[in-house]
Scaffold this active site. Structure first.
Site, PDB file in Angstrom:
ATOM      1  N   GLN A 163      -4.229  21.704  78.478  1.00 42.18           N
ATOM      2  CA  GLN A 163      -3.293  21.627  77.341  1.00 42.18           C
ATOM      3  C   GLN A 163      -3.881  20.889  76.140  1.00 42.18           C
ATOM      4  O   GLN A 163      -3.667  21.304  75.007  1.00 42.18           O
ATOM      5  CB  GLN A 163      -1.994  20.943  77.789  1.00 42.18           C
ATOM      6  CG  GLN A 163      -0.937  20.840  76.698  1.00 42.18           C
ATOM      7  CD  GLN A 163       0.336  20.182  77.201  1.00 42.18           C
ATOM      8  OE1 GLN A 163       1.120  20.795  77.922  1.00 42.18           O
ATOM      9  NE2 GLN A 163       0.535  18.919  76.840  1.00 42.18           N
TER      10      GLN A 163
ATOM     11  N   GLU B 239       0.826  21.163  68.013  1.00 36.28           N
ATOM     12  CA  GLU B 239       0.606  19.822  67.454  1.00 36.28           C
ATOM     13  C   GLU B 239      -0.475  19.809  66.381  1.00 36.28           C
ATOM     14  O   GLU B 239      -0.899  18.740  65.938  1.00 36.28           O
ATOM     15  CB  GLU B 239       0.236  18.849  68.581  1.00 36.28           C
ATOM     16  CG  GLU B 239       1.352  18.673  69.595  1.00 36.28           C
ATOM     17  CD  GLU B 239       0.976  17.750  70.745  1.00 36.28           C
ATOM     18  OE1 GLU B 239      -0.147  17.197  70.745  1.00 36.28           O
ATOM     19  OE2 GLU B 239       1.817  17.583  71.646  1.00 36.28           O
TER      20      GLU B 239
ATOM     21  N   ASP C  80       2.194  11.305  83.026  1.00 33.95           N
ATOM     22  CA  ASP C  80       3.216  11.668  82.034  1.00 33.95           C
ATOM     23  C   ASP C  80       4.383  12.319  82.782  1.00 33.95           C
ATOM     24  O   ASP C  80       5.382  11.650  83.090  1.00 33.95           O
ATOM     25  CB  ASP C  80       2.587  12.605  80.983  1.00 33.95           C
ATOM     26  CG  ASP C  80       3.600  13.267  80.064  1.00 33.95           C
ATOM     27  OD1 ASP C  80       4.766  12.836  80.028  1.00 33.95           O
ATOM     28  OD2 ASP C  80       3.229  14.240  79.369  1.00 33.95           O
TER      29      ASP C  80
ATOM     30  N   ARG D 139       6.003  13.980  71.075  1.00 32.48           N
ATOM     31  CA  ARG D 139       6.222  15.216  71.798  1.00 32.48           C
ATOM     32  C   ARG D 139       5.612  16.362  70.991  1.00 32.48           C
ATOM     33  O   ARG D 139       5.314  16.193  69.805  1.00 32.48           O
ATOM     34  CB  ARG D 139       7.727  15.502  72.002  1.00 32.48           C
ATOM     35  CG  ARG D 139       8.490  14.449  72.753  1.00 32.48           C
ATOM     36  CD  ARG D 139       7.899  14.067  74.079  1.00 32.48           C
ATOM     37  NE  ARG D 139       7.707  15.149  75.037  1.00 32.48           N
ATOM     38  CZ  ARG D 139       8.436  15.349  76.118  1.00 32.48           C
ATOM     39  NH1 ARG D 139       9.448  14.540  76.385  1.00 32.48           N
ATOM     40  NH2 ARG D 139       8.165  16.335  76.963  1.00 32.48           N
ATOM     41  N   SER D 140       5.508  17.518  71.609  1.00 30.02           N
ATOM     42  CA  SER D 140       4.935  18.649  70.858  1.00 30.02           C
ATOM     43  C   SER D 140       5.866  19.084  69.723  1.00 30.02           C
ATOM     44  O   SER D 140       5.406  19.545  68.678  1.00 30.02           O
ATOM     45  CB  SER D 140       4.613  19.806  71.794  1.00 30.02           C
ATOM     46  OG  SER D 140       5.725  20.126  72.594  1.00 30.02           O
TER      47      SER D 140
HETATM   48  P1  PGA Z   1       5.269  18.138  75.415  1.00 27.28           P
HETATM   49  O1  PGA Z   1       3.707  17.886  75.618  1.00 27.28           O
HETATM   50  O2  PGA Z   1       5.758  17.241  74.345  1.00 27.28           O
HETATM   51  O3  PGA Z   1       5.287  19.604  75.060  1.00 27.28           O
HETATM   52  O4  PGA Z   1       5.920  17.858  76.747  1.00 27.28           O
HETATM   53  C1  PGA Z   1       3.090  16.669  75.392  1.00 27.28           C
HETATM   54  C2  PGA Z   1       2.484  16.143  76.648  1.00 27.28           C
HETATM   55  O5  PGA Z   1       2.502  16.821  77.707  1.00 27.28           O
HETATM   56  O6  PGA Z   1       1.982  15.034  76.631  1.00 27.28           O
HETATM   57 ZN    ZN Z   2       1.321  15.158  78.848  1.00 24.93          ZN
END
Ligand code: PGA
Ligand code: ZN
Length: 397
Positions: free
Chosen positions: A152, A194, A299, A353-354
């Site tokens: 990711q 992001e 996380d 967050r994303s």
């Molecule tokens: P999310 O991703 O905000 O889409 O959950 C960010 C992360 O996984 O750290």
């Molecule tokens: Zn994460």
């Protein structure tokens, strides 16, 4: 004393509606904050409701327990009122999005009443002067972009930077350098949620490109820039294997061996969610093997929840925790997780967050709680809002 709480829908960075809260106090204090929103959310997170539902329910249940009842500067009482209004253990009644927006807006109103910056209100006047190192998402895919890497996030980690300001600019330079390298290689450059580059290349190529970019900028800048990963592996795990597109799937043991190999080959500074969000034991095996060379961060594993963190501490699952206030619903809960971690040698990484807004509360939280790291992107406007706030805080502290 809080005299008014107003809730509304505003846009987030993906163009979706999210909850914004205004808190006003009797003495003229004012605070405004908005909830962020994840895409690769952990299954144990507090519940985000559709914004209109979250707003309606919070108006019914939470606002009457706040207006005329609680002082904005008394954060624990504000957050206790939110929990009491909700009555569940995951904010499924008023929504974690309403809860976190109100919690953060109240903190800002409390700081305003004191005439103090938010980081000082949250951290206290005797807080240390430790500043967080920003981890900058520079290449990614997973749930944040189509047709890009399996992993990711590849995160620039300017661990040797002499200041936050230098680190923030270094991450932006790494981001720019990557687009040059991709262009040289004839790879088209799209962006993910992001603002990280989301190139249609395999993870192995992405490792090479990010290593090259961080090395070049490190040489130019004269301080160490490592990199790290958020593997968001719960999204890859199908219950038996970790599913990689364009390469063979990995068993849990193979996934652990792969991460160990990458940590050693690239001297990774940081690896977040390398394994499934319920596999505390596999996390523990990985931490046992490479925890002295890198940060293994939970996380989705912990979802900023002290009970889950305690389980990870008992089992030795990680040496780091990601802190996302909206995963748990209030600043009090987030700070409790940071403090439980720091009492047990667990490093905190305060995170965006994303889906984000221009809200800058997490920059103040990271400084106030003396978190060693902050993860808040690199160049998109809703990310630079936090990074630029860190630069201002550093100047004034
Ligand atoms: P999310 O991703 O905000 O889409 O959950 C960010 C992360 O996984 O750290
Ligand atoms: Zn994460």
């Amino acid at each position: 004393l809080i005299t008014n709480v107003t809730l509304r829908r505003v846009l987030d960075s993906r163009g979706n509606p999210t909850v914004e809260a205004d808190v006003t106090t009797e003495s003229g204090g004012f605070g405004r904050a908005a909830a962020p929103s994840g895409a690769s959310t952990g299954e144990h997170e507090a519940i985000e409701l559709p914004p209109s539902e979250a707003i309606a329910n919070a108006r019914d249940l939470a606002v009457p327990r706040l207006e005329g009842e609680v002082y904005a500067g008394d954060q624990r009482s504000v957050d206790a009122a939110l929990h009491a209004a909700d009555g569940t253990d995951n904010f499924s009644e008023i929504g974690a999005n309403s809860a976190v927006a109100i919690s953060m807006a109240a903190a800002k109103a409390g700081a305003d009443v004191l005439g103090a910056p938010l980081y000082q209100h949250l951290g206290g006047t005797f807080r240390g002067d430790r500043f967080p190192t920003p981890l900058g998402n520079v290449v990614g895919g997973g749930e944040h972009a189509e047709e890009a890497t399996n992993i990711q996030e590849f995160l620039s980690a300017p661990v040797g930077a002499p200041s936050v300001t230098e680190a923030v600019f270094a991450n932006a330079e790494v981001h720019a350098e990557i687009s040059s390298i991709l262009e040289e290689r004839g790879v088209p450059v799209n962006k993910g949620d992001e603002g990280a580059w989301a190139p249609p290349i395999g993870d192995d190529k992405a490792f090479e490109v990010v290593a090259e970019a961080t090395d070049r900028i490190s040489d130019e800048r004269g301080f160490e820039i490592s990199f790290g990963l958020d593997m968001a592996a719960a999204e890859m795990y199908d219950g038996e294997e970790y599913v990689y597109e364009g390469e063979p799937n990995r068993s849990t043991q193979e996934q652990i061996d792969y991460v160990v190999e990458m940590v050693e080959e690239y001297d990774l500074a940081y690896v977040e969610d390398p394994l499934d969000e319920n596999d505390f034991e596999a996390f523990a095996e990985l931490t046992e093997r490479v925890g002295d060379q890198t940060l293994i961060c939970g996380d989705d594993l912990y979802v900023t929840n002290v009970e889950r963190l305690q389980e990870g501490i008992d089992l030795g699952s990680s040496n780091s925790i990601l802190i996302k206030p909206n995963q748990i619903g209030t600043l009090t809960d987030a700070v409790d997780a940071i403090e439980l971690g720091s009492r047990n040698g667990i490093e905190s990484v305060v995170s965006h967050r994303s889906g984000e807004t221009e809200d800058t509360t997490i920059a103040h939280l990271a400084v106030g709680a003396a978190a060693p790291y902050i993860k808040t992107g690199t160049v998109a406007g809703e990310r630079t809002a936090k990074l630029n706030e860190l630069i201002r805080i550093e100047e004034n502290a």
